[in-house]
Design a protein around this motif. Structure first.
Motif, PDB file in Angstrom:
ATOM      1  N   LEU A   4      10.912   3.767  -6.489  1.00 18.73           N
ATOM      2  CA  LEU A   4      10.248   3.165  -5.333  1.00 18.73           C
ATOM      3  C   LEU A   4       8.788   3.586  -5.223  1.00 18.73           C
ATOM      4  O   LEU A   4       8.470   4.768  -5.201  1.00 18.73           O
ATOM      5  N   LEU A   5       7.908   2.574  -5.151  1.00 14.87           N
ATOM      6  CA  LEU A   5       6.535   2.854  -4.753  1.00 14.87           C
ATOM      7  C   LEU A   5       6.612   3.065  -3.252  1.00 14.87           C
ATOM      8  O   LEU A   5       6.764   2.115  -2.485  1.00 14.87           O
ATOM      9  N   GLY A   6       6.573   4.323  -2.833  1.00 12.26           N
ATOM     10  CA  GLY A   6       6.793   4.647  -1.428  1.00 12.26           C
ATOM     11  C   GLY A   6       5.586   4.321  -0.577  1.00 12.26           C
ATOM     12  O   GLY A   6       4.507   3.978  -1.073  1.00 12.26           O
ATOM     13  N   ASN A   7       5.774   4.458   0.711  1.00 12.18           N
ATOM     14  CA  ASN A   7       4.696   4.262   1.666  1.00 12.18           C
ATOM     15  C   ASN A   7       3.737   5.459   1.576  1.00 12.18           C
ATOM     16  O   ASN A   7       4.170   6.588   1.390  1.00 12.18           O
ATOM     17  N   GLU A   8       2.436   5.187   1.723  1.00 10.84           N
ATOM     18  CA  GLU A   8       1.440   6.251   1.531  1.00 10.84           C
ATOM     19  C   GLU A   8       1.540   7.353   2.579  1.00 10.84           C
ATOM     20  O   GLU A   8       0.997   8.439   2.391  1.00 10.84           O
ATOM     21  N   GLN A   9       2.221   7.066   3.695  1.00  8.71           N
ATOM     22  CA  GLN A   9       2.420   8.115   4.702  1.00  8.71           C
ATOM     23  C   GLN A   9       3.861   8.618   4.673  1.00  8.71           C
ATOM     24  O   GLN A   9       4.305   9.341   5.559  1.00  8.71           O
TER      25      GLN A   9
END
Length: 395
Positions: A152-157
């Motif tokens: 998963l390309l996760g959320n930046e936060q």
């Protein structure tokens, strides 16, 4: 013939002779070690016990396949509707599918084990990712597939709560999750940190190190090409460079507005800047980890990283206590980490005094580290899948 040879001998005299002999002996040893490894691998080929299909539905999948796995894709054209590749690794036969034509229900599922590569960066992407998860869930429920892992390309936060219900530990069907950024729930059991990698969505290439990349003098001490956000540390960085006239020694191209699409020209400029600078400055953005870090490594330009935690839910996990960038730090990345850009002038002063020979050694170390890092991530990924997906032989 002997006298001729003696006469010629002087002209042919080679001051590197001893060194070359050692190099030859060493490469001979490497060659024999590789042969052994190949023979060993061949004898184990029959033991391919796992077939894994990777569905690349986010650009980060290309980093996994082409950069970390060193895999190829057919057709080579990046704009093709459908691209695929395959390779054997460990006890596993991997096949990789990507492209807009890879749509749920419209391609053949040819393995019992699936790795789904998804983008969870923002709500629209999450909605799309969720459709894929539901498709995979149906396949698990109808026994078409056995196991699912997600990259998963996760959320930046690090606000990735939406994926939690899908994990097996929470009653879902996803066995393993590999996720970018310093996600606090990384536990090295079923949730693992994954590198962000290079910006494959901008077609950043797999770079093969060349002789000149290693040995040539570079025109600039450092570079920073990027967006400068109002009231960010990037503004501070530019001020510091201007104050000391250091911006003359570095390739600096700042813009006010972020541009998702590169023009060919801006992309070539960026690659040239990496290739022509000894250091690449990496100020924090929304997250400390950025594509620039890995792209600089590809060209042997040492990242200078602003080692500061960004706002949000990222941070230390139960396994690691060195956030931000705990994955890179744990792997011993030979970068320069700073807490404040005020430290930069001293670093650049030191740079000015470094000999080319010292810089060459540093580039070698950086490129070698990056190569090992990718090999290690590949091995870890394969081992994790095999340990989780293969029946436990211990009875």
């Amino acid at each position: 013939g002997f006298t001729d040879h003696v006469a010629l001998g002087n002209e042919e005299w080679n001051p590197w002779d001893a060194e070359e002999k050692n190099e030859l002996a060493a490469s001979r040893q490497r060659y024999e070690a590789n042969l052994k490894m190949i023979k060993y691998a061949r004898s184990h080929l029959e033991q391919t016990s796992l077939r894994v299909q990777i569905w690349g539905k986010a650009a980060i999948g290309l980093y996994l396949w082409q950069h970390i796995f060193g895999g190829h894709l057919e057709p080579a054209d990046g704009t093709a509707q459908w691209r695929e590749g395959s390779q054997k690794a460990g006890k596993t036969y991997f096949s990789f599918l990507t492209g807009p034509s890879v749509v749920p229900g419209y391609f053949s599922v040819e393995a019992e084990h699936v790795v789904l590569v998804l983008n969870g960066r923002e709500p629209a992407k999450i909605a799309y990712a969720t459709q894929w998860l539901h498709y995979a869930q149906t396949l698990v429920e109808t026994r078409k597939i056995q196991h699912v892992a997600v990259v998963l390309l996760g959320n930046e936060q690090c606000s990735n709560a939406w994926i939690q219900p899908y994990l097996k530990r929470n009653g879902g069907f996803v066995n393993l999750l590999f996720v970018t950024y310093d996600y606090a729930l990384v536990n090295e059991e079923d949730i693992f940190q994954w590198p962000l990698g290079v910006a494959t969505y901008r077609n950043f290439p797999v770079v093969e190190p060349s002789w000149s990349m290693l040995h040539d003098p570079r025109s600039y001490l450092c570079n920073f090409l990027g967006t400068v956000y109002k009231n960010s540390s990037r503004e501070t960085l530019l001020e510091i460079l201007k104050q000391d006239g250091l911006d003359k020694l570095c390739w600096i191209a700042a813009r006010e507005q972020w541009q998702p699409q590169e023009t060919n020209e801006s992309f070539k400029d960026y690659q040239d800047a990496l290739l022509q600078s000894d250091l690449t400055l990496c100020p924090v953005g929304i997250n400390t980890e950025c594509y620039r870090i890995y792209e600089a490594c590809s060209y042997g330009s040492l990242p200078v990283i602003e080692d500061v935690m960004t706002p949000g839910d990222c941070g230390n996990s139960s396994m690691y206590h060195s956030a931000p960038l705990q994955l890179l730090k744990t792997m011993g990345a030979p970068f320069i980490f700073i807490k404040n850009w005020k430290e930069l002038p001293a670093i650049l002063e030191k740079e000015k005094k470094m000999s080319l020979q010292e810089k060459v050694q540093r580039r070698k170390k950086l490129l070698e580290w990056y190569r090992n890092f990718k090999a290690w991530m590949r091995q870890k990924f394969i081992n994790t899948l095999e340990n989780s997906f293969l029946p436990n032989d211990k009875g």
